[in-house]
Design an enzyme around this catalytic site. Structure first.
Site, PDB file in Angstrom:
ATOM      1  N   ASN A 132      -3.740   2.437   1.536  1.00 48.99           N
ATOM      2  CA  ASN A 132      -4.257   3.442   2.474  1.00 48.99           C
ATOM      3  C   ASN A 132      -4.013   4.867   1.965  1.00 48.99           C
ATOM      4  O   ASN A 132      -4.140   5.827   2.713  1.00 48.99           O
ATOM      5  CB  ASN A 132      -3.621   3.260   3.863  1.00 48.99           C
ATOM      6  CG  ASN A 132      -2.103   3.450   3.829  1.00 48.99           C
ATOM      7  OD1 ASN A 132      -1.523   3.724   2.774  1.00 48.99           O
ATOM      8  ND2 ASN A 132      -1.460   3.298   4.967  1.00 48.99           N
ATOM      9  N   HIS A 134      -1.089   5.989   0.736  1.00 47.10           N
ATOM     10  CA  HIS A 134       0.275   6.515   0.885  1.00 47.10           C
ATOM     11  C   HIS A 134       0.931   6.713  -0.478  1.00 47.10           C
ATOM     12  O   HIS A 134       0.611   6.016  -1.453  1.00 47.10           O
ATOM     13  CB  HIS A 134       1.133   5.678   1.843  1.00 47.10           C
ATOM     14  CG  HIS A 134       1.575   4.330   1.393  1.00 47.10           C
ATOM     15  ND1 HIS A 134       1.511   3.208   2.188  1.00 47.10           N
ATOM     16  CD2 HIS A 134       2.113   3.909   0.225  1.00 47.10           C
ATOM     17  CE1 HIS A 134       2.001   2.169   1.546  1.00 47.10           C
ATOM     18  NE2 HIS A 134       2.366   2.565   0.332  1.00 47.10           N
ATOM     19  N   GLU A 139       2.729   7.996   5.000  1.00 51.20           N
ATOM     20  CA  GLU A 139       1.532   7.315   5.500  1.00 51.20           C
ATOM     21  C   GLU A 139       0.456   8.350   5.869  1.00 51.20           C
ATOM     22  O   GLU A 139       0.746   9.546   5.955  1.00 51.20           O
ATOM     23  CB  GLU A 139       1.904   6.469   6.725  1.00 51.20           C
ATOM     24  CG  GLU A 139       2.914   5.356   6.445  1.00 51.20           C
ATOM     25  CD  GLU A 139       2.281   4.120   5.787  1.00 51.20           C
ATOM     26  OE1 GLU A 139       1.227   4.233   5.117  1.00 51.20           O
ATOM     27  OE2 GLU A 139       2.867   3.025   5.929  1.00 51.20           O
TER      28      GLU A 139
HETATM   29  C1  GLP Z   1       5.078   0.629  -1.530  1.00 44.23           C
HETATM   30  C2  GLP Z   1       5.937   1.806  -1.946  1.00 44.23           C
HETATM   31  C3  GLP Z   1       5.136   2.848  -2.660  1.00 44.23           C
HETATM   32  C4  GLP Z   1       4.264   2.186  -3.713  1.00 44.23           C
HETATM   33  C5  GLP Z   1       3.284   1.252  -3.036  1.00 44.23           C
HETATM   34  C6  GLP Z   1       2.293   0.592  -3.981  1.00 44.23           C
HETATM   35  O1  GLP Z   1       4.480   0.823  -0.309  1.00 44.23           O
HETATM   36  N1  GLP Z   1       6.607   2.408  -0.834  1.00 44.23           N
HETATM   37  O2  GLP Z   1       6.036   3.789  -3.257  1.00 44.23           O
HETATM   38  O3  GLP Z   1       3.594   3.171  -4.436  1.00 44.23           O
HETATM   39  O4  GLP Z   1       4.051   0.250  -2.407  1.00 44.23           O
HETATM   40  O5  GLP Z   1       2.778  -0.649  -4.419  1.00 44.23           O
HETATM   41  P1  GLP Z   1       2.049  -1.588  -5.476  1.00 44.23           P
HETATM   42  O6  GLP Z   1       2.331  -0.989  -6.808  1.00 44.23           O
HETATM   43  O7  GLP Z   1       2.726  -2.916  -5.296  1.00 44.23           O
HETATM   44  O8  GLP Z   1       0.613  -1.618  -5.128  1.00 44.23           O
END
Ligand code: GLP
Length: 247
Positions: A132, A134, A139
């Site tokens: 989304n 973030h 968020e």
């Molecule tokens: C989590 C973390 C973020 C990270 C995101 C993406 O929500 N809080 O800091 O960037 O996941 O994760 P992924 O790399 O598994 O898509």
């Protein structure tokens, strides 16, 4: 903002490690922001290989987590503390992680961000991007001047962590995060994204309007931010005039 496109996740990990190594050459005692998530694991593994080969020295560098869940013990499966123990086996001088079990979470994460500022702030903060938009746990709706705080997680963000916690109902409702202003305070930013599922949000964040509804779009306002994408994550940017190729 620089966009670099790697042919695949392996090339992405190598290009990311090259950037970390360059920062360490300039500043062996660098302050590094280290994200969790699936995307940076290859980079951490590549850095570990380079350390073992004697090509990278992390012994004076300090790593800082950029977020953590709230309201669970540190050792609960799914916490960022558990992630770092499993995936960041790097011989850093120290690795600072917020305590998900802090009794006063708001005071705890504010003190964590203060300690980061006293340590000089990030020389390099690595980030991922959520589905989304973030960054860390900022968020949608996160303001440009937001600081470290307790946040309520979006339903989709909780769902994305369901497997780690053993069911979505076990994913904490709240998290501790550095704010957008804390992240933009880094001297350099490196954003990693891989996989086709991230292509649409990467396009919106990189070329869409800057707005709180897409927290990663705030990164357009940083003057030393590199997006490092594999070809799938860059799929919806292709055809635009983008600079660089990470191989
Ligand atoms: C989590 C973390 C973020 C990270 C995101 C993406 O929500 N809080 O800091 O960037 O996941 O994760 P992924 O790399 O598994 O898509």
């Amino acid at each position: 903002m620089r966009i670099r496109i790697a042919t695949d996740p392996g090339a992405l990990a190598c290009a990311g490690a090259d950037l970390v190594a360059a920062v360490l050459r300039e500043r062996p005692d660098a302050v590094l922001g280290l994200p969790t998530g699936d995307t940076p694991i290859g980079l951490y593994d590549e850095l570990q290989r380079r350390v073992e080969a004697g090509a990278v020295d992390l012994s004076r560098a300090v790593g800082w987590a950029i977020d953590e869940f709230s309201g669970v013990p540190r050792a609960a499966p799914g916490t960022n503390s558990v992630f770092y123990r499993a995936h960041v086996r790097l011989p850093l001088r120290a690795l600072q992680i917020p305590n998900p079990a802090a009794r006063d979470p708001a005071a705890h994460i504010a003190a964590f961000a203060d300690a980061l500022r006293r340590a000089g702030g990030f020389d390099l903060c690595i980030l991922g991007i959520g589905m989304n938009g973030h960054i860390a746990f900022n968020e949608p709706g996160s303001a440009r001047d937001s600081r470290a705080r307790v946040v309520t997680l979006a339903a989709g963000s909780r769902a994305a962590h369901a497997a780690d916690f053993g069911g979505v109902e076990r994913v904490p409702a709240r998290a501790l995060t550095l704010g957008i202003a804390d992240l933009l305070g880094a001297r350099r930013l490196l954003v990693l994204a891989s996989g086709r599922a991230k292509a649409a949000i990467v396009r919106v964040a990189v070329v869409g309007p800057v707005k709180a509804e897409v927290p990663a779009s705030w990164l357009q306002q940083h003057d030393d931010c590199t997006w490092l994408l594999d070809q799938e994550a860059a799929a919806e940017l292709q055809g635009r005039s983008l600079s660089g190729d990470a191989g």
